[in-house]
Design a protein around this motif. Sequence first.
Motif, short mmCIF file in Angstrom:
data_model
loop_
_atom_site.label_atom_id
_atom_site.label_comp_id
_atom_site.label_asym_id
_atom_site.label_seq_id
_atom_site.Cartn_x
_atom_site.Cartn_y
_atom_site.Cartn_z
N ASN A 175 -6.29 -2.85 -0.08
CA ASN A 175 -5.07 -2.28 0.46
C ASN A 175 -3.94 -3.16 0.57
O ASN A 175 -2.80 -2.85 0.55
CB ASN A 175 -5.36 -1.54 1.86
CG ASN A 175 -5.76 -0.25 1.56
OD1 ASN A 175 -7.09 -0.06 1.30
ND2 ASN A 175 -5.48 0.91 1.68
N GLY A 227 0.68 -0.99 -0.02
CA GLY A 227 0.15 -0.12 -0.07
C GLY A 227 0.72 1.31 -0.15
O GLY A 227 2.11 1.01 0.36
N TYR A 285 -8.71 1.66 -4.98
CA TYR A 285 -7.80 1.02 -4.35
C TYR A 285 -6.82 0.12 -5.29
O TYR A 285 -5.86 0.16 -5.08
CB TYR A 285 -8.51 -0.19 -3.28
CG TYR A 285 -9.16 0.67 -2.10
CD1 TYR A 285 -8.43 1.22 -1.06
CD2 TYR A 285 -10.57 0.56 -2.06
CE1 TYR A 285 -8.86 1.77 -0.24
CE2 TYR A 285 -11.03 1.16 -0.77
CZ TYR A 285 -10.31 2.00 0.24
OH TYR A 285 -11.10 2.42 1.20
#
Length: 608
Positions: free
Chosen positions: A406, A132, A571
């Motif tokens: 994530n 992430g 995301y």
Amino acid sequence: MEALRLEWAGGSPKLSAAGPMARQGLVTTVSSRVGTAVVVGWVGSVRDRVGGARDLLDDFGRPGATPRLPTGDYAAVVMCRDRILLMRDEQARIPLYFRESGGRVTAVSTSVRHLGGGAELEPRYFCRYLTGNMAQPHSELTPFTGVQRVLGGEVVELSITGQIRGRVLRHVRQAHDPSAQASHGTVLGGAARDLRLALETAVGRRMGRMTACHVSGGTDSTSVALLAARLLAAREDHSDDLVLLAGRFGRGELAGEQPYLDEAVEEIRRRAPAARPMMVDADDVADFDDFQRHAGDADEPYAHAFRAPFWGRLHAAAADLGCDVLMTGCGADPIVDANPLHLHRLARTGQLRQMTKQARAWAAGSERGLWDVVCAHVVRPALPLATERITAFVHRRGTVLGGLGNFARPRWLRSGFARAHGYREASIAESRFVYGRKPEESLYDAANYIAAPDPLSWHRARQDGFFLSHPFLDPEVVATMRRLPAEATFLPGRPKAVLREAMADLLPSRIRSRSVKIPFNELYARGLRTHGDELIDLCRSARHPLIAEMFDVEKLCRAVREAQLGIGDPYSWDRMNSSLAVVVWLERLEPRSPADDAAVIPVIAGSS
């Protein structure tokens, strides 16, 4: 970019600073009887960088002193007679690294490439980075073996010969202590007064001789600019300048922001007539423009390099005017809005009826379903990795990007590489950082690292003459919001209720009442349409051996194709953007020497 350098010659420390950056005020050197300090950035306030650096030297130079870190955006080396201290502020905007071997530091720099030249790459770093885009600033790991990062809010103590004596995380000293009434009360007005005081202080300490404020027509950036205008108008000498910097779009979705932008500028100039609007035409800007340069020249892989063209154009305009600071509204969304992870606290403390009641209010105010709210703010923080795996399984449906959140491993990251270099452990560490034992508190720490595109500011600082600065991420503002009870910050259907109340006397009614801004999706979609084939060719032609070891290149190319078609969500697109940045960074990685940067000035103890 190397702004300072510390190395040892014949057992003695040699401290240097970059000459051009020192002349611009971006690097400050002070000396006294207790030692010498070199500060990159500013301590205390932008306007008094020398005074702030002296205070830092006085506080930390005393034998046995353990003071709190002062507020500011800085990395510093303090060299005393008997020890050397390396430190960064908690926001961690300005980098600082050291090369270590056998418990001894052999060099310190703001450039990891200078320290890592010739060293092996560290595969564990790339696993951590790819979990992430919050991974870089809070991990000791760097791309190079033997090179470590000084963490945000950390003080590393060395002996005069470079032996590591200790590493301690310290909190920032608060300049103001918000009233107990606002901390424990439930009245929106009391919370708003405290936020206004903290935010005004944060803006004031960031104002320079010529201050630029990014203005977009939204509540956040307009609030910062209005406070800057108010402070400027209150000064008796009126010798300082205020620039209102904005990107102007004449067509497409983003053209709908222009009426709000015009109204914001008009109100700001009404309070500070001398403020100068600088409207930068941005119709021809797209994400991923010149991506190889923006991603490849960075000191570390830069997850938001795709957005650098827009910010770079604004930076260049501010630099042409001679601005010495650029303030933004970045960080307001997670910091001054109501904290939805408060629902998690209610659930884990057994207050299920209250949690359900408040979740219904959240759902009604955000036009979402009750289950969506509970899943996002109760279930997912409790079981982040398991939730992501289930989501990926349900939503994948034959796509590469489907269901990718994530922490889950992107399908283009080879499973063998992930197993060998600790991807699962990195995912666990990242999820704990994002949510922690008390997710409603971890939100503020995590927000600090994703809210602003600062690697671009750092990379361009020497040519621009300023750093980006973010009042909403000021430790005092964050501390104020941490103390407020949920009932003082959440009004259904009214995002950032505390901020709107705090700025009620300044914000134009049209901006104060708006709840939705037009996102930059158009720039992203246009960038992928324009540069998608180029990005795919880049991946397929990459020759660095770690790229093929790390990635299934064809699956990564397939992810780019899917993003071009609009498959996935923010995301999953972030995960793809980060991977593309790694590919470019590795391809353009070359050993660098100090000669690649501007000339350095030796720092001599006793000079000022």
